[in-house]
Design a protein around this motif. Structure first.
Motif, PDB file in Angstrom:
ATOM      1  N   SER A   6       0.614  -1.505  -0.174  1.00 61.26           N
ATOM      2  CA  SER A   6       0.132   0.224   0.308  1.00 61.26           C
ATOM      3  C   SER A   6       0.864   1.037   0.253  1.00 61.26           C
ATOM      4  O   SER A   6       2.152   0.575   0.500  1.00 61.26           O
ATOM      5  N   PRO A   7       0.289   2.670  -0.723  1.00 60.66           N
ATOM      6  CA  PRO A   7       1.131   4.313  -0.596  1.00 60.66           C
ATOM      7  C   PRO A   7       1.546   4.070   1.005  1.00 60.66           C
ATOM      8  O   PRO A   7       2.117   4.458   1.083  1.00 60.66           O
ATOM      9  N   LEU A   8       0.202   3.886   1.891  1.00 64.20           N
ATOM     10  CA  LEU A   8       0.715   4.502   2.992  1.00 64.20           C
ATOM     11  C   LEU A   8       1.987   3.731   3.422  1.00 64.20           C
ATOM     12  O   LEU A   8       2.913   4.244   4.793  1.00 64.20           O
ATOM     13  N   GLN A   9       2.448   2.616   3.596  1.00 62.34           N
ATOM     14  CA  GLN A   9       2.577   1.653   4.004  1.00 62.34           C
ATOM     15  C   GLN A   9       4.697   2.520   3.481  1.00 62.34           C
ATOM     16  O   GLN A   9       5.273   2.424   4.274  1.00 62.34           O
ATOM     17  N   THR A  10       4.782   2.820   2.459  1.00 61.71           N
ATOM     18  CA  THR A  10       5.720   3.056   0.959  1.00 61.71           C
ATOM     19  C   THR A  10       6.127   4.223   1.718  1.00 61.71           C
ATOM     20  O   THR A  10       7.400   4.422   2.129  1.00 61.71           O
ATOM     21  N   LEU A  11       4.395   5.045   2.425  1.00 58.02           N
ATOM     22  CA  LEU A  11       5.104   6.914   2.960  1.00 58.02           C
ATOM     23  C   LEU A  11       5.540   6.449   4.615  1.00 58.02           C
ATOM     24  O   LEU A  11       6.879   6.555   4.690  1.00 58.02           O
ATOM     25  N   ARG A  12       5.396   5.002   4.946  1.00 54.50           N
ATOM     26  CA  ARG A  12       6.040   5.035   6.792  1.00 54.50           C
ATOM     27  C   ARG A  12       7.128   4.704   6.453  1.00 54.50           C
ATOM     28  O   ARG A  12       7.770   5.556   7.477  1.00 54.50           O
ATOM     29  N   GLY A  13       7.534   4.106   5.667  1.00 57.31           N
ATOM     30  CA  GLY A  13       8.746   3.206   5.287  1.00 57.31           C
ATOM     31  C   GLY A  13       9.555   4.359   5.129  1.00 57.31           C
ATOM     32  O   GLY A  13      11.006   4.582   4.897  1.00 57.31           O
ATOM     33  N   LEU A  14       9.246   5.524   3.519  1.00 56.45           N
ATOM     34  CA  LEU A  14      10.050   6.249   3.743  1.00 56.45           C
ATOM     35  C   LEU A  14      10.471   7.031   4.780  1.00 56.45           C
ATOM     36  O   LEU A  14      12.295   7.665   5.330  1.00 56.45           O
ATOM     37  N   LEU A  15       9.332   7.726   5.690  1.00 57.98           N
ATOM     38  CA  LEU A  15       9.287   8.554   6.627  1.00 57.98           C
ATOM     39  C   LEU A  15      10.719   7.802   8.080  1.00 57.98           C
ATOM     40  O   LEU A  15      11.148   8.971   8.525  1.00 57.98           O
ATOM     41  N   ARG A  16      10.223   6.753   7.874  1.00 56.76           N
ATOM     42  CA  ARG A  16      11.297   6.160   9.275  1.00 56.76           C
ATOM     43  C   ARG A  16      12.796   5.867   8.487  1.00 56.76           C
ATOM     44  O   ARG A  16      13.724   5.706   9.520  1.00 56.76           O
ATOM     45  N   GLU A  17      13.150   6.284   7.279  1.00 59.84           N
ATOM     46  CA  GLU A  17      14.465   6.255   6.940  1.00 59.84           C
ATOM     47  C   GLU A  17      14.566   7.540   6.955  1.00 59.84           C
ATOM     48  O   GLU A  17      16.302   7.592   7.538  1.00 59.84           O
TER      49      GLU A  17
END
Length: 110
Positions: A6-17
């Motif tokens: 999901s795009p939300l998982q991708t966004l959360r992963g980017l913010l985590r990095e």
């Protein structure tokens, strides 16, 4: 092609990095231009009931690719810190790194 999730998982992963990267600078990650750009891009390309946005899928693919790059760079740096630049190692230490133990010689020699 692999599923993107999901795009939300991708966004959360980017913010985590971004949090990992900003931890080295000591500055809050929400104050960085990268955070503001990523959040603005995801908001601008979200799908609403009024339009079908093909660019949202393109953004999601690019974001997932960038996330993979950031994660890989961070993991590479961690591996590099652990295994590089320690100089010459003893055979016992090298065997311990890979999970082996050197055999003991009879008579207490080694």
């Amino acid at each position: 092609m692999a599923a993107l999730g999901s795009p939300l998982q991708t966004l959360r992963g980017l913010l985590r990095e971004l949090r990992h990267a900003s931890g080295r600078t000591g500055r809050p990650y929400r104050d960085t231009p990268a955070y503001q750009h990523i959040v603005a891009a995801f908001r601008a390309h979200r799908v609403t009931s009024e339009k079908l946005c093909r660019a949202q899928q393109e953004l999601h693919f690019q974001a997932a690719t960038y996330l993979c790059l950031l994660r890989s760079v961070r993991e590479h740096a961690a591996l590099h810190r652990e295994y590089h630049g320690k100089g010459e190692r003893s055979p016992e230490e090298v065997a311990g790194l890979v999970g082996f133990r050197l055999p003991q010689q009879p008579g207490g020699k080694g």
